[in-house]
Enzyme design. Structure first.
Site, PDB file in Angstrom:
ATOM      1  N   ASN A 115      -4.447 -15.480  -2.158  1.00 22.76           N
ATOM      2  CA  ASN A 115      -3.369 -14.721  -1.525  1.00 22.76           C
ATOM      3  C   ASN A 115      -3.599 -13.227  -1.755  1.00 22.76           C
ATOM      4  OD1 ASN A 115      -2.663 -17.265  -2.992  1.00 22.76           O
ATOM      5  ND2 ASN A 115      -1.008 -17.232  -1.521  1.00 22.76           N
TER       6      ASN A 115
ATOM      7  N   GLU B 271      -2.880 -24.013  -1.365  1.00 24.65           N
ATOM      8  CA  GLU B 271      -1.604 -23.877  -2.075  1.00 24.65           C
ATOM      9  C   GLU B 271      -0.755 -25.107  -1.756  1.00 24.65           C
ATOM     10  OE1 GLU B 271       0.167 -20.277  -0.586  1.00 24.65           O
ATOM     11  OE2 GLU B 271       2.153 -21.142  -0.538  1.00 24.65           O
TER      12      GLU B 271
ATOM     13  N   GLU C 193      10.025   3.687   7.774  1.00 23.08           N
ATOM     14  CA  GLU C 193       9.935   2.225   7.870  1.00 23.08           C
ATOM     15  C   GLU C 193      10.644   1.782   9.140  1.00 23.08           C
ATOM     16  OE1 GLU C 193       8.576  -0.562   6.349  1.00 23.08           O
ATOM     17  OE2 GLU C 193       9.607  -1.500   8.046  1.00 23.08           O
TER      18      GLU C 193
ATOM     19  N   GLY D 283       0.822  -1.206   0.000  1.00 26.48           N
ATOM     20  CA  GLY D 283       0.000   0.000   0.000  1.00 26.48           C
ATOM     21  C   GLY D 283       0.856   1.256   0.000  1.00 26.48           C
TER      22      GLY D 283
ATOM     23  N   ASN E   2       7.578 -12.907   1.588  1.00 29.51           N
ATOM     24  CA  ASN E   2       6.454 -13.739   1.148  1.00 29.51           C
ATOM     25  C   ASN E   2       6.811 -14.683   0.014  1.00 29.51           C
ATOM     26  OD1 ASN E   2       6.036 -12.370  -1.335  1.00 29.51           O
ATOM     27  ND2 ASN E   2       4.743 -10.836  -0.338  1.00 29.51           N
ATOM     28  N   GLY E   3       5.834 -15.551  -0.319  1.00 34.11           N
ATOM     29  CA  GLY E   3       6.046 -16.573  -1.336  1.00 34.11           C
ATOM     30  C   GLY E   3       5.866 -16.068  -2.753  1.00 34.11           C
TER      31      GLY E   3
ATOM     32  N   GLY F 237       6.082  -6.867   3.501  1.00 29.35           N
ATOM     33  CA  GLY F 237       5.827  -8.296   3.278  1.00 29.35           C
ATOM     34  C   GLY F 237       6.447  -8.829   1.995  1.00 29.35           C
TER      35      GLY F 237
ATOM     36  N   VAL G 174       6.861   4.904  13.807  1.00 27.68           N
ATOM     37  CA  VAL G 174       5.880   5.926  14.190  1.00 27.68           C
ATOM     38  C   VAL G 174       5.101   5.446  15.409  1.00 27.68           C
ATOM     39  CG1 VAL G 174       3.766   7.107  13.458  1.00 27.68           C
ATOM     40  CG2 VAL G 174       5.679   6.849  11.854  1.00 27.68           C
TER      41      VAL G 174
ATOM     42  N   PHE H  96      -1.748 -10.035  -1.805  1.00 31.08           N
ATOM     43  CA  PHE H  96      -1.043  -8.782  -2.109  1.00 31.08           C
ATOM     44  C   PHE H  96      -1.408  -8.140  -3.439  1.00 31.08           C
ATOM     45  CE2 PHE H  96       2.839 -11.435  -3.409  1.00 31.08           C
ATOM     46  CZ  PHE H  96       2.891 -11.032  -4.736  1.00 31.08           C
TER      47      PHE H  96
ATOM     48  N   HIS I  25      -1.570 -13.861   6.436  1.00 35.20           N
ATOM     49  CA  HIS I  25      -2.403 -12.936   5.660  1.00 35.20           C
ATOM     50  C   HIS I  25      -3.332 -12.091   6.524  1.00 35.20           C
ATOM     51  CE1 HIS I  25      -2.152 -16.069   2.103  1.00 35.20           C
ATOM     52  NE2 HIS I  25      -1.005 -15.456   2.306  1.00 35.20           N
TER      53      HIS I  25
END
Ligand code: FAD
Length: 496
Positions: A475, A352, A35, A16, A113-114, A109, A244, A477, A437
């Site tokens: 999934n 999966e 970050e 995002g 991730n995969g 992520g 933050v 993303f 997730h």
């Protein structure tokens, strides 16, 4: 630095946040991204940036002194070990009823991730984001997200013969013998690079089992896609190891409190900056925790009553099956999954076929199922403990287990096989203690308007997985990315 002012602050650098930063920069806006994880640009003592899945070390876990591997046991032996406390790449964040795994570092992520890059079937989209027009998503924003993320497909002819996908072909054989639909799914891992790894002409990465703690070569993570293009505009600055902790109104602006961390997780400085607009992109859990705390403690009292609600685990549940000796799954298993069993319409489960890249023959088939679990949890502020709690209970996974069993009970009965009981602790069949997730907590068109603007505070936005009400049927993303593309286009057109 302390006291600085920026036009736009983005909290977090996952999907995002990366979409938001790129599009704002292209529209001529200067963006500062914060970050809390590391930049992951410098090799460790072994010459590699990321450690291997088989040998977790100080780089692997976010501020833990002991690893918490998703597969905690093998053949009855516990696998976890002590590690030095470090700002590592994978956070196993523990709530009372569930452990939520998340990536930490520039790229969020996408680092861990995969890479499975799945667009939900259009007929299911109404359950994923009920307030969003499917036509605009499937005609414009899903294609845009797929193109920018570098989604590609495995060459089916190569997949049919290569050793490292034997585990997936065994998965297919068993699925098809029980009459389940079996599909190859797209991924952001560079499939041409994987071909070269398998052929021995490129440094091995996926084929050597790299996943979970980062990938040193073929994965097109966000720093190689959206964030590379964002930086190339010259308008995006990214500061790692900055967390933050607060956002409040300061006249017409917002004041943001930020803790600077060292790589052991100690706070070395606390700074306050101001911004005209703040985009919450800290992930479903990160954004929900911040907003829940800020509403409850009076920092942002006008946030509405939907904050913290509608959180789901995408119905994640894991299991393994023990195969017969004539069905070995292979000593070499690429860490990049490319296939799944689709029983969503009939049984509420999409499984999966996942790798077990142990380097030895296990005769196990391993699956991560995404199921239509209807349970939703809420984040609440626990003032006494000074933390945010999540109401999810372990027993709420039961619907997921029931749905996964629609696939695996049938396969076991057809094949004459049984579940593995050695992967999650002694005699435990189901990996029902975790999710990869997390979704929801600041749901679109509830906590925000239909484009992610937080109610009560002009200039505050949610742009990450917190917007999605708990389940994406596949999934998540690609959907998080496509929704962010949709929302930022509208925000640039109307708000800037
Ligand atoms: P994130 O990517 O989580 O990014 C949030 C960022 O914000 C993080 O970098 C975090 O460190 C930072 N942050 C948090 N709080 C703060 C703060 N207070 N201050 C500053 N920074 C902060 N999805 C798929 O679609 N396919 C897959 O194959 C897949 N496999 C997965 C495997 C694993 C092991 C895991 C853990 C996840 C997997 N996922 C997969 C899920 C996917 O990675 C997430 O859905 C996705 O990353 C969420 O994107 P996001 O933008 O919401 O937030």
């Amino acid at each position: 630095g302390d006291g600085a002012h920026v036009p736009v602050l983005v909290i977090g650098t996952g999907y995002g946040g990366s979409v938001t930063a790129l599009r704002l920069a292209q529209a001529g806006v200067d963006v500062h991204m914060l970050e809390m994880g590391q930049a992951w640009e410098t090799p460790g003592s072994d010459g590699k940036i990321f450690p291997n899945t088989r040998t977790p070390d100080y780089r692997s876990y976010w501020l833990r002194t002991r690893t918490k591997q998703p597969l905690s046991n093998f053949l009855g032996f516990p696998l976890d070990k002590d590690v030095p406390r470090h700002a590592g790449i994978l956070d196993a964040e523990e709530f009372a009823g569930i452990t939520v795994y998340q990536g930490r570092g520039i790229g969020g992520g996408s680092l861990v991730n995969g890479g499975m890059a799945v667009t939900p079937r259009r007929e299911h989209f109404g359950s994923v984001l009920p307030s969003v027009n499917p036509a605009e998503m499937y005609d414009v924003y899903y294609p845009r997200a797929n193109a920018e993320l570098g989604v590609n497909h495995v060459d089916p002819a190569w997949w049919e013969t290569v050793d490292c996908y034997q585990y997936a072909r065994v998965g297919r054989k068993h699925a098809q013998r029980s009459n389940f639909a079996f599909t190859l799914v797209p991924n952001v891992y560079d499939m041409n690079y994987m071909k070269q790894e398998a052929a021995g002409t490129a440094t091995k990465s996926a084929v050597d089992g790299e996943i979970l703690y980062g990938n040193n070569h073929g994965k097109k993570s966000l720093p190689k896609t959206y964030l590379a293009r964002a930086r190339a505009t010259g308008r995006v600055r990214i500061t790692p190891l900055h967390r933050v902790t607060s956002v409040t109104r300061a006249g017409t602006r917002y004041a943001i409190v930020v803790e600077q961390l060292d790589t052991s997780g100690n706070v070395t400085a606390t700074k306050t900056v101001t911004a005209d607009r703040v985009f919450f992109a800290a992930g479903s859990v990160g954004t929900s925790k911040l907003l829940t705390k800020l509403k409850a403690t009076g920092a942002l009292p006008n946030l509405n009553g939907e904050i913290g609600k509608g959180w789901g685990d995408n119905g994640n549940v894991m299991c393994g099956r023990a195969n017969h000796l004539w069905d070995p799954t292979g000593t070499v298993q690429t860490s990049i999954p490319t296939a799944g069993i689709d029983n969503w319409a009939a049984g509420g489960a999409f499984a999966e076929v996942a790798p077990l890249p142990t380097g030895i023959e296990t005769w196990a088939s391993f699956y991560l199922s995404i199921t239509k679990n209807p349970n939703r949890a809420q984040f609440t502020w626990n003032a006494a403990a000074n933390r945010v709690d999540l109401s999810w209970q372990t027993a709420w996974k039961q619907p997921s287990i029931t749905m996964a069993k629609t696939i695996f009970d049938k396969i076991n009965s057809k094949e004459g096989t049984i579940y593995r009981t050695d992967l999650f602790g002694a005699y435990k069949i189901w990996g029902d203690h975790l999710t990869y997730h997390p979704l929801g907590g600041a749901v679109l068109n509830k906590a925000t308007d239909n484009h992610g603007r937080l109610h009560g505070y002009p200039g505050l936005y949610v742009v990450d997985g917190a917007l999605i009400p708990g389940n994406t049927t596949v999934n998540p993303f690609v959907t998080i990315t496509a929704l962010a593309e949709r929302n930022i286009e509208r925000i640039i057109a109307e708000d800037l």
